[in-house]
Design an enzyme around this catalytic site. Structure first.
Site, PDB file in Angstrom:
ATOM      1  N   GLU A 155       2.321  -6.438  13.310  1.00 17.07           N
ATOM      2  CA  GLU A 155       1.565  -5.309  13.173  1.00 17.07           C
ATOM      3  C   GLU A 155       0.071  -5.778  13.548  1.00 17.07           C
ATOM      4  O   GLU A 155      -0.597  -6.721  13.631  1.00 17.07           O
ATOM      5  CB  GLU A 155       1.317  -5.483  11.451  1.00 17.07           C
ATOM      6  CG  GLU A 155       2.554  -4.876  10.548  1.00 17.07           C
ATOM      7  CD  GLU A 155       2.398  -4.866   9.167  1.00 17.07           C
ATOM      8  OE1 GLU A 155       1.002  -4.780   8.677  1.00 17.07           O
ATOM      9  OE2 GLU A 155       3.100  -4.835   8.418  1.00 17.07           O
ATOM     10  N   ASN A 204       1.141 -10.601  11.711  1.00 13.66           N
ATOM     11  CA  ASN A 204       0.592  -9.350  11.369  1.00 13.66           C
ATOM     12  C   ASN A 204      -0.871  -9.573  11.599  1.00 13.66           C
ATOM     13  O   ASN A 204      -1.786 -10.400  11.103  1.00 13.66           O
ATOM     14  CB  ASN A 204       0.696  -8.821  10.113  1.00 13.66           C
ATOM     15  CG  ASN A 204       2.306  -8.462   9.982  1.00 13.66           C
ATOM     16  OD1 ASN A 204       2.806  -8.539  10.824  1.00 13.66           O
ATOM     17  ND2 ASN A 204       2.677  -8.015   8.790  1.00 13.66           N
ATOM     18  N   TYR A 256      -9.771  -4.928  10.057  1.00 12.17           N
ATOM     19  CA  TYR A 256     -10.109  -5.820   8.667  1.00 12.17           C
ATOM     20  C   TYR A 256     -11.439  -6.731   9.021  1.00 12.17           C
ATOM     21  O   TYR A 256     -11.993  -7.269   8.180  1.00 12.17           O
ATOM     22  CB  TYR A 256      -8.902  -6.192   8.102  1.00 12.17           C
ATOM     23  CG  TYR A 256      -8.234  -4.990   7.351  1.00 12.17           C
ATOM     24  CD1 TYR A 256      -8.690  -4.152   6.646  1.00 12.17           C
ATOM     25  CD2 TYR A 256      -6.696  -5.021   7.853  1.00 12.17           C
ATOM     26  CE1 TYR A 256      -7.749  -3.093   6.065  1.00 12.17           C
ATOM     27  CE2 TYR A 256      -5.736  -4.110   7.325  1.00 12.17           C
ATOM     28  CZ  TYR A 256      -6.603  -2.935   6.602  1.00 12.17           C
ATOM     29  OH  TYR A 256      -5.703  -1.924   6.052  1.00 12.17           O
ATOM     30  N   TRP A 302       1.208  -1.067  14.256  1.00 19.07           N
ATOM     31  CA  TRP A 302       1.313  -0.455  12.694  1.00 19.07           C
ATOM     32  C   TRP A 302       0.379   0.907  12.840  1.00 19.07           C
ATOM     33  O   TRP A 302      -0.692   0.672  13.040  1.00 19.07           O
ATOM     34  CB  TRP A 302       0.642  -1.487  11.783  1.00 19.07           C
ATOM     35  CG  TRP A 302       0.933  -0.958  10.279  1.00 19.07           C
ATOM     36  CD1 TRP A 302      -0.198  -0.460   9.471  1.00 19.07           C
ATOM     37  CD2 TRP A 302       2.143  -1.188   9.580  1.00 19.07           C
ATOM     38  NE1 TRP A 302       0.468  -0.066   8.269  1.00 19.07           N
ATOM     39  CE2 TRP A 302       1.814  -0.543   8.462  1.00 19.07           C
ATOM     40  CE3 TRP A 302       3.354  -1.616   9.996  1.00 19.07           C
ATOM     41  CZ2 TRP A 302       3.190  -0.527   7.356  1.00 19.07           C
ATOM     42  CZ3 TRP A 302       4.304  -1.438   8.959  1.00 19.07           C
ATOM     43  CH2 TRP A 302       3.985  -1.066   7.676  1.00 19.07           C
ATOM     44  N   LYS A 340      -2.762   4.656   9.815  1.00 15.39           N
ATOM     45  CA  LYS A 340      -3.039   3.844  11.165  1.00 15.39           C
ATOM     46  C   LYS A 340      -1.622   4.501  12.145  1.00 15.39           C
ATOM     47  O   LYS A 340      -1.543   3.841  13.119  1.00 15.39           O
ATOM     48  CB  LYS A 340      -2.672   2.418  10.756  1.00 15.39           C
ATOM     49  CG  LYS A 340      -3.708   1.878  10.211  1.00 15.39           C
ATOM     50  CD  LYS A 340      -3.659   0.265  10.077  1.00 15.39           C
ATOM     51  CE  LYS A 340      -4.973  -0.462   9.348  1.00 15.39           C
ATOM     52  NZ  LYS A 340      -4.819  -0.118   7.791  1.00 15.39           N
ATOM     53  N   ASN A 351       7.823  -9.673   4.181  1.00 10.87           N
ATOM     54  CA  ASN A 351       6.572  -9.196   4.820  1.00 10.87           C
ATOM     55  C   ASN A 351       5.515  -9.598   4.018  1.00 10.87           C
ATOM     56  O   ASN A 351       5.213  -9.560   2.930  1.00 10.87           O
ATOM     57  CB  ASN A 351       6.244  -7.695   4.740  1.00 10.87           C
ATOM     58  CG  ASN A 351       5.220  -7.209   5.521  1.00 10.87           C
ATOM     59  OD1 ASN A 351       4.917  -7.381   6.755  1.00 10.87           O
ATOM     60  ND2 ASN A 351       4.085  -6.669   4.812  1.00 10.87           N
ATOM     61  N   GLU A 352       4.458 -10.545   4.906  1.00 10.65           N
ATOM     62  CA  GLU A 352       3.202 -11.114   4.344  1.00 10.65           C
ATOM     63  C   GLU A 352       3.143 -11.956   2.939  1.00 10.65           C
ATOM     64  O   GLU A 352       2.276 -11.555   2.102  1.00 10.65           O
ATOM     65  CB  GLU A 352       2.184  -9.866   4.167  1.00 10.65           C
ATOM     66  CG  GLU A 352       2.076  -9.329   5.622  1.00 10.65           C
ATOM     67  CD  GLU A 352       0.641  -8.473   5.561  1.00 10.65           C
ATOM     68  OE1 GLU A 352       0.283  -8.036   4.703  1.00 10.65           O
ATOM     69  OE2 GLU A 352       0.388  -8.268   6.925  1.00 10.65           O
ATOM     70  N   TYR A 386      -5.029  -7.825  12.317  1.00 11.24           N
ATOM     71  CA  TYR A 386      -6.024  -6.687  12.299  1.00 11.24           C
ATOM     72  C   TYR A 386      -7.259  -7.070  12.811  1.00 11.24           C
ATOM     73  O   TYR A 386      -8.231  -6.693  12.297  1.00 11.24           O
ATOM     74  CB  TYR A 386      -6.135  -6.020  10.852  1.00 11.24           C
ATOM     75  CG  TYR A 386      -4.614  -5.419  10.700  1.00 11.24           C
ATOM     76  CD1 TYR A 386      -4.340  -4.141  10.784  1.00 11.24           C
ATOM     77  CD2 TYR A 386      -3.561  -6.158  10.087  1.00 11.24           C
ATOM     78  CE1 TYR A 386      -2.960  -3.447  10.690  1.00 11.24           C
ATOM     79  CE2 TYR A 386      -2.509  -5.317   9.659  1.00 11.24           C
ATOM     80  CZ  TYR A 386      -2.143  -4.248   9.936  1.00 11.24           C
ATOM     81  OH  TYR A 386      -1.068  -3.600   9.751  1.00 11.24           O
ATOM     82  N   ASP A 402       0.725  -1.210   0.118  1.00  6.78           N
ATOM     83  CA  ASP A 402      -0.116  -0.138  -0.027  1.00  6.78           C
ATOM     84  C   ASP A 402       0.918   1.352   0.030  1.00  6.78           C
ATOM     85  O   ASP A 402       0.357   2.298  -0.416  1.00  6.78           O
ATOM     86  CB  ASP A 402      -1.149  -0.046   1.156  1.00  6.78           C
ATOM     87  CG  ASP A 402      -0.357   0.187   2.678  1.00  6.78           C
ATOM     88  OD1 ASP A 402       0.691  -0.224   2.858  1.00  6.78           O
ATOM     89  OD2 ASP A 402      -1.249   0.511   3.373  1.00  6.78           O
TER      90      ASP A 402
HETATM   91  C1  GCB Z   1      -0.416  -4.910   6.277  1.00  6.20           C
HETATM   92  C2  GCB Z   1       0.857  -4.395   5.486  1.00  6.20           C
HETATM   93  C3  GCB Z   1       1.066  -3.155   5.768  1.00  6.20           C
HETATM   94  C4  GCB Z   1      -0.027  -2.112   5.332  1.00  6.20           C
HETATM   95  C5  GCB Z   1      -0.984  -2.655   6.570  1.00  6.20           C
HETATM   96  C6  GCB Z   1      -2.426  -1.727   6.409  1.00  6.20           C
HETATM   97  O1  GCB Z   1      -0.813  -5.989   6.601  1.00  6.20           O
HETATM   98  O2  GCB Z   1       2.012  -5.325   5.849  1.00  6.20           O
HETATM   99  O3  GCB Z   1       2.140  -2.716   4.753  1.00  6.20           O
HETATM  100  O4  GCB Z   1      -0.012  -0.855   5.254  1.00  6.20           O
HETATM  101  O5  GCB Z   1      -1.332  -4.020   6.689  1.00  6.20           O
HETATM  102  O6  GCB Z   1      -2.667  -0.628   7.029  1.00  6.20           O
HETATM  103  O7  GCB Z   1      -3.268  -2.400   5.801  1.00  6.20           O
END
Ligand code: GCB
Length: 599
Positions: free
Chosen positions: A502, A464, A470, A547, A566, A410-411, A466, A160
């Site tokens: 994250e 990571n 999400y 994050w 974020k 990463n991911e 969320y 992103d």
């Molecule tokens: C993630 C990514 C990171 C994004 C973040 C987001 O999982 O590793 O690069 O910026 O989520 O804010 O969605």
């Protein structure tokens, strides 16, 4: 790769400042010759994208040119003259007058060229650096170029953050003697109160090598002769998180007459790192990571290195109680690494391998998923580029005491067929290049303890997550439950230390609500608290990286409003409400695991 330094035998000229700048008219950079015909100028270091008002420059896909004239100091007769580019994002071509002297792919690691044969001490030359911002399936990070209906080339990618490009770090001209130090490697250990320093020195020609370790006051504390060996420092002062102490390894190269022909000085800290059971030990003591995933990102400069932001960002990290950060999602400027060394901030050092995941793309675009690892997508050539990124990261950062772990991706789509075949050789390579540091990757939400195919290859589980953003958006009770179940799954299956690398919620400063309303400052706070309650119930838990440290620029898209929000700090580095709450949680911890709430 050694950082250029000024020593008794080496001189250093910094080439930062305003350069002539032009955008290449077509995608092919050559043939190119002569002075640039342009009215534009651009600063180095800085990304070029946000400097100009012309959107054609911002959206340009392909080569741009930077040019300036450089005078070689007249005292450099008989010396090797080297040009060093700290970063050309993502590909660089260096010309001395009209001769191509260096070419390099990889936007976040340095490269250099010995240009002695092309220049004259006291003389001037035209230095031109072409920089290409294209991302493909064989660059790190990867991307795709498409051509729109009206013939414009467009860049898409799988991360992103905005694809800032240009000369974002310094450019140097330096001299070194004909016989010189090419590389220095330092590995430290601890034997009671004595520090051990295994060193190895590479020279470009057979020569006598002498090394001395100096303490922070410049007093010699150990010495040896020979290109490899072990120094012992009695009553050693350790490099500790939050309490840095640096020694210096002074390397002298002597000719047949015993005259010193080259001297190089490499700072180092004495510390050990070890994963034991579910603990992460620094100097034999359990360490709990508090801090952030970050970005090199500021207004106008983009990813351009800036010493003022460097100092301020580290001040803010200290203020909030962050003892560590991850160089998400690429190697950061060497100035950042050295600052971390000097200030005792712990670093998880990451390659630019972000976006090896076509499932995320499908999720975001609503397109049918494509296999991530296949001949047509990410293949052996991609892996070769990834391996090179690992080599260059370790070559550059191996001597930094602040670096305690390598994060090689990463991911990635670690739950997809082919992931193990892709990653196993890369983990082996990392361990071969550096047997002393643990290795990790940051696991994506879709990769669970049940379907992930690679976690057992690594030392620490960085995941990571969320929940509450999400997934279970606005429902923090469900989010906390899901997160705890998820973490327990990984803990029980793998028996390794786990950290959440994250977790975060987009937050618009000034937006408020008395309810759990996403995007408000209250929600970010409540989101973090829910995450922390779950973390504190997991024994194997070794750290939390929010994050993100600060809001940052992203590419255009409907999933972001004016960038990724974020951040705990805004892009201007103003604290959101959650900053004060994090400070209250982190400062008292001082690198220790939260106690009292653990089962
Ligand atoms: C993630 C990514 C990171 C994004 C973040 C987001 O999982 O590793 O690069 O910026 O989520 O804010 O969605």
């Amino acid at each position: 790769m050694l950082k250029p330094r000024s020593t008794a035998t080496r001189e250093l000229v910094n080439l930062d400042g305003i350069w002539r700048f032009a955008v290449a008219r077509d995608s092919a950079p050559e043939p190119w010759a002569g002075p640039l015909d342009t009215r534009l100028e651009a600063p180095v270091p800085a990304s070029y994208n946000d400097l100009f008002t012309d959107s054609a420059i911002r959206d340009h896909v392909g080569w741009v040119w930077y040019q300036r004239s450089v005078r070689v100091p007249r005292g450099w007769a008989g010396e090797r003259v080297v040009l060093r580019v700290d970063a050309a994002t993502h590909e660089g071509k260096v010309y001395v007058d009209d001769v191509l002297v260096a070419q390099h792919v990889g936007g976040y690691t340095p490269f250099e060229a010995d240009i002695t044969e092309h220049v004259r001490p006291g003389g001037e030359f035209r230095l031109t650096i072409g920089v290409n911002n294209e991302l493909t399936s064989v660059t790190m990070p990867p991307g795709t170029i498409t051509v729109s209906a009206d013939g414009r080339r467009k860049q898409t990618y799988l991360h992103d953050f905005y694809n800032y490009a240009g000369l974002a770090r310094s450019v140097w001209l330096y001299s070194k003697p004909a016989v010189h130090v090419d590389d220095v490697t330092v590995v430290t250990g601890l034997d009671g109160a004595t520090g051990t320093v295994d060193y190895s020195v590479e020279t470009n020609a057979p020569a006598t090598v002498r090394v001395r370790a100096l303490d922070a006051r410049g007093t010699e504390v150990a010495a040896a002769e020979g290109p490899n060996g072990t120094l012992r420092i009695d009553d050693v002062t350790l490099w500790r998180p939050g309490s840095a102490y640096l020694y210096e390894l002074v390397v002298d190269v002597l000719d047949g007459d015993g005259e010193v022909v080259d001297t190089f000085a490499e700072p180092f800290g004495v510390r050990t790192v070890e994963v034991r059971g579910t603990q992460f030990l620094i100097n034999g003591e359990p360490f709990y990571f508090t801090g952030f995933g970050r970005h090199e990102d500021t207004p106008v400069r983009g990813k351009g290195h800036d010493d003022a932001y460097l100092v301020h960002d580290f001040q803010l990290m200290e203020w909030i109680g962050a003892n560590s950060f991850r160089t998400s999602h690429y190697p950061y400027a060497e100035e950042v690494m050295e600052f971390a060394d000097r200030h005792g901030i712990v670093v998880i050092d990451e390659t630019a391998a972000v976006g090896l995941n076509l499932a995320v793309e499908a999720g975001l675009l609503g397109t049918p998923p494509r296999a991530t690892f296949s001949d047509d997508t990410f293949n052996d050539e991609t892996r070769a580029a990834h391996a090179q990124a690992i080599r260059e990261l370790i070559a550059r950062d191996k001597n930094h005491p602040s670096v305690v772990m390598w994060c090689i991706a990463n991911e990635p789509s670690s739950n997809e067929e082919g992931a193990r075949e892709y990653f196993e050789p890369l983990v082996e390579l990392t361990r071969k290049l550096d047997p002393t540091r643990p290795v990790t990757y940051a696991a994506v939400m879709f990769a669970t303890h049940e379907n992930d195919l690679i976690a057992d290859l690594f030392d620490v589980l960085c995941i990571n997550r969320y929940y509450g953003w999400y997934i279970a958006t606005g429902d923090l009770a469900t989010a906390e439950m899901y997160l705890e179940g998820d973490l327990r799954g990984w803990a029980e299956k793998f028996g390794k230390p786990i950290m959440v690398s994250e977790y975060g919620a987009d937050t618009l400063p000034g937006l408020h609500s008395i309810w759990d309303a996403p995007w408000t400052e209250e929600y970010q706070l409540a989101y973090l608290e829910a995450n922390h309650r779950a973390f504190d119930r997991i024994d194997a838990f070794i750290g939390e990286h929010v994050w993100n440290f600060a809001d940052f620029q992203t590419t255009n898209g409907i999933h972001r409003v004016g960038g990724n929000k974020k951040g705990i700090f805004t892009r201007e580095r103003h604290p959101k409400a959650a900053a004060h709450a994090l400070r209250q949680r982190w400062l008292p911890l001082g690198g220790r695991k939260p106690s009292g709430t653990v089962e």
